[in-house]
Design a protein around this motif. Structure first.
Motif, PDB file in Angstrom:
ATOM      1  N   TYR A  24     -15.196  50.616  49.669  1.00  0.00           N
ATOM      2  CA  TYR A  24     -15.810  49.639  50.548  1.00  0.00           C
ATOM      3  C   TYR A  24     -15.454  49.982  51.992  1.00  0.00           C
ATOM      4  O   TYR A  24     -14.433  50.645  52.235  1.00  0.00           O
ATOM      5  N   PRO A  25     -16.252  49.539  52.954  1.00  0.00           N
ATOM      6  CA  PRO A  25     -15.934  49.790  54.359  1.00  0.00           C
ATOM      7  C   PRO A  25     -14.526  49.303  54.714  1.00  0.00           C
ATOM      8  O   PRO A  25     -14.101  48.250  54.232  1.00  0.00           O
ATOM      9  N   ALA A  26     -13.824  50.071  55.502  1.00  0.00           N
ATOM     10  CA  ALA A  26     -12.483  49.717  55.996  1.00  0.00           C
ATOM     11  C   ALA A  26     -11.444  49.632  54.875  1.00  0.00           C
ATOM     12  O   ALA A  26     -10.369  49.052  55.067  1.00  0.00           O
ATOM     13  N   GLU A  27     -11.756  50.196  53.712  1.00  0.00           N
ATOM     14  CA  GLU A  27     -10.771  50.246  52.632  1.00  0.00           C
ATOM     15  C   GLU A  27     -10.648  51.684  52.150  1.00  0.00           C
ATOM     16  O   GLU A  27     -11.496  52.525  52.426  1.00  0.00           O
ATOM     17  N   GLY A  28      -9.577  51.951  51.420  1.00  0.00           N
ATOM     18  CA  GLY A  28      -9.425  53.276  50.840  1.00  0.00           C
ATOM     19  C   GLY A  28     -10.208  53.397  49.546  1.00  0.00           C
ATOM     20  O   GLY A  28     -10.665  52.403  48.978  1.00  0.00           O
ATOM     21  N   PRO A  29     -10.380  54.618  49.056  1.00  0.00           N
ATOM     22  CA  PRO A  29     -11.056  54.809  47.769  1.00  0.00           C
ATOM     23  C   PRO A  29     -10.280  54.132  46.646  1.00  0.00           C
ATOM     24  O   PRO A  29      -9.056  54.250  46.572  1.00  0.00           O
ATOM     25  N   THR A  30     -11.005  53.435  45.793  1.00  0.00           N
ATOM     26  CA  THR A  30     -10.411  52.738  44.646  1.00  0.00           C
ATOM     27  C   THR A  30     -10.835  53.444  43.371  1.00  0.00           C
ATOM     28  O   THR A  30     -12.028  53.651  43.149  1.00  0.00           O
ATOM     29  N   PHE A  31      -9.860  53.794  42.551  1.00  0.00           N
ATOM     30  CA  PHE A  31     -10.152  54.495  41.307  1.00  0.00           C
ATOM     31  C   PHE A  31     -11.021  53.631  40.399  1.00  0.00           C
ATOM     32  O   PHE A  31     -10.777  52.439  40.226  1.00  0.00           O
ATOM     33  N   LEU A  32     -12.027  54.263  39.809  1.00  0.00           N
ATOM     34  CA  LEU A  32     -12.957  53.541  38.954  1.00  0.00           C
ATOM     35  C   LEU A  32     -12.850  54.011  37.501  1.00  0.00           C
ATOM     36  O   LEU A  32     -12.559  53.244  36.606  1.00  0.00           O
ATOM     37  N   ILE A  33     -13.068  55.288  37.276  1.00  0.00           N
ATOM     38  CA  ILE A  33     -13.101  55.822  35.923  1.00  0.00           C
ATOM     39  C   ILE A  33     -12.911  57.324  35.993  1.00  0.00           C
ATOM     40  O   ILE A  33     -13.222  57.945  37.014  1.00  0.00           O
ATOM     41  N   SER A  34     -12.382  57.897  34.914  1.00  0.00           N
ATOM     42  CA  SER A  34     -12.158  59.345  34.903  1.00  0.00           C
ATOM     43  C   SER A  34     -12.598  59.923  33.574  1.00  0.00           C
ATOM     44  O   SER A  34     -12.846  59.187  32.602  1.00  0.00           O
ATOM     45  N   ILE A  35     -12.684  61.235  33.533  1.00  0.00           N
ATOM     46  CA  ILE A  35     -13.016  61.920  32.295  1.00  0.00           C
ATOM     47  C   ILE A  35     -12.373  63.290  32.296  1.00  0.00           C
ATOM     48  O   ILE A  35     -12.361  63.985  33.333  1.00  0.00           O
ATOM     49  N   SER A  36     -11.825  63.644  31.159  1.00  0.00           N
ATOM     50  CA  SER A  36     -11.265  64.970  30.975  1.00  0.00           C
ATOM     51  C   SER A  36     -12.353  65.897  30.453  1.00  0.00           C
ATOM     52  O   SER A  36     -13.289  65.448  29.795  1.00  0.00           O
ATOM     53  N   SER A  37     -12.195  67.179  30.713  1.00  0.00           N
ATOM     54  CA  SER A  37     -13.225  68.136  30.295  1.00  0.00           C
ATOM     55  C   SER A  37     -13.315  68.306  28.783  1.00  0.00           C
ATOM     56  O   SER A  37     -14.248  68.930  28.288  1.00  0.00           O
ATOM     57  N   ILE A  38     -12.367  67.736  28.050  1.00  0.00           N
ATOM     58  CA  ILE A  38     -12.463  67.843  26.589  1.00  0.00           C
ATOM     59  C   ILE A  38     -13.415  66.787  26.018  1.00  0.00           C
ATOM     60  O   ILE A  38     -13.720  66.794  24.831  1.00  0.00           O
ATOM     61  N   LYS A  39     -13.851  65.872  26.889  1.00  0.00           N
ATOM     62  CA  LYS A  39     -14.781  64.838  26.460  1.00  0.00           C
ATOM     63  C   LYS A  39     -16.125  65.028  27.148  1.00  0.00           C
ATOM     64  O   LYS A  39     -16.216  65.712  28.178  1.00  0.00           O
TER      65      LYS A  39
END
Lengths: 113, 115
Positions: free
Chosen positions: A39-54
């Motif tokens: 969001y504006p004036a905020e830092g990046p917030t982690f949402l979701i991740s994926i490993s290359s094995i999936k």
């Protein structure tokens, strides 16, 4: 040095519909991928991740798909809500070689009520 | 929920001056990072820090930059002699793990403006 690319700078979607954000990468050493929301004036917030094995990881309304052969990942948001309006960054890591994250340039998502 | 904090939120300085950007990582995290984002560009890695040492740095992180963990809670980025092109958002991040797939948690950023 564009190892991670987000080719769509912006996307508008109607509330309740699906948002699909795309990301391409060039480095075959990348084995871990993340999506961050900002969001504006905020830092990046982690949402979701994926490993290359999936090839898919799901968390509530958010699903990330990974196509390693195409070096492509996408984030699906279903259903989209106005609060999802933000800039979404794709990030990648070559976890065997270092802790550095490589970011795309971001896609600005607007969810229209 | 624990979060990374950064001060100040905005720093204005004259070219050639030294600046110190401060960060308080999440308390049980052991790995710390600085990234920057020049306006309109992507977020770029600067440096990672573990066990009181730099573990990785990018080509952006030249001799004008230094990092320090002066006490048990703060993590700082110093730019010795600022240049106009140092104007950017600087993000601190921390992670519990490293050396493999992990998640980095970011602070809100410090906007540095060099005049």
């Amino acid at each position: 040095d564009q190892q991670v690319k987000q080719n769509s700078p912006s996307l508008s979607v109607q509330e309740g519909r699906i948002s699909i954000l795309n990301c391409d990468y060039t480095n075959s050493m990348f084995d871990y991928f993340l999506w961050y929301k900002k969001y504006p004036a905020e830092g990046p917030t982690f949402l979701i991740s994926i490993s290359s094995i999936k090839d898919k990881n799901e968390d509530g309304r958010f699903t990330v798909f990974l196509n390693k052969s195409a070096k492509h990942l996408s984030l699906h948001i279903v259903p989209s809500q106005p609060g999802d309006s933000a800039v979404y960054f794709c990030a990648a890591q070559a976890s065997n070689t270092g802790n550095q994250f490589y970011f795309g340039t971001g896609t600005s998502l607007t969810v229209i009520p | 929920e624990p979060e990374v904090t950064q001060t100040p939120s905005h720093q204005v300085t004259q070219m050639g001056q030294e600046v110190i950007l401060r960060c308080v990582p999440i308390s049980n995290h052991l790995y710390f990072y600085w990234y920057r984002q020049i306006l309109g560009q992507k977020v770029e890695f600067l440096v990672s820090f573990y066990n009181n040492e730099i573990s990785e740095k990018s080509e952006i992180f030249d001799d004008q930059f230094s990092v320090e963990r002066p006490d048990g809670s703060n993590f700082t980025l110093k730019i010795r002699s600022t240049k106009l092109e140092d104007s950017a958002m600087y993000f601190c991040a921390s992670s519990e793990l490293a050396g493999g797939p992990h998640t980095q948690y970011f602070g809100p950023g410090t906007r540095l403006t060099v005049l």
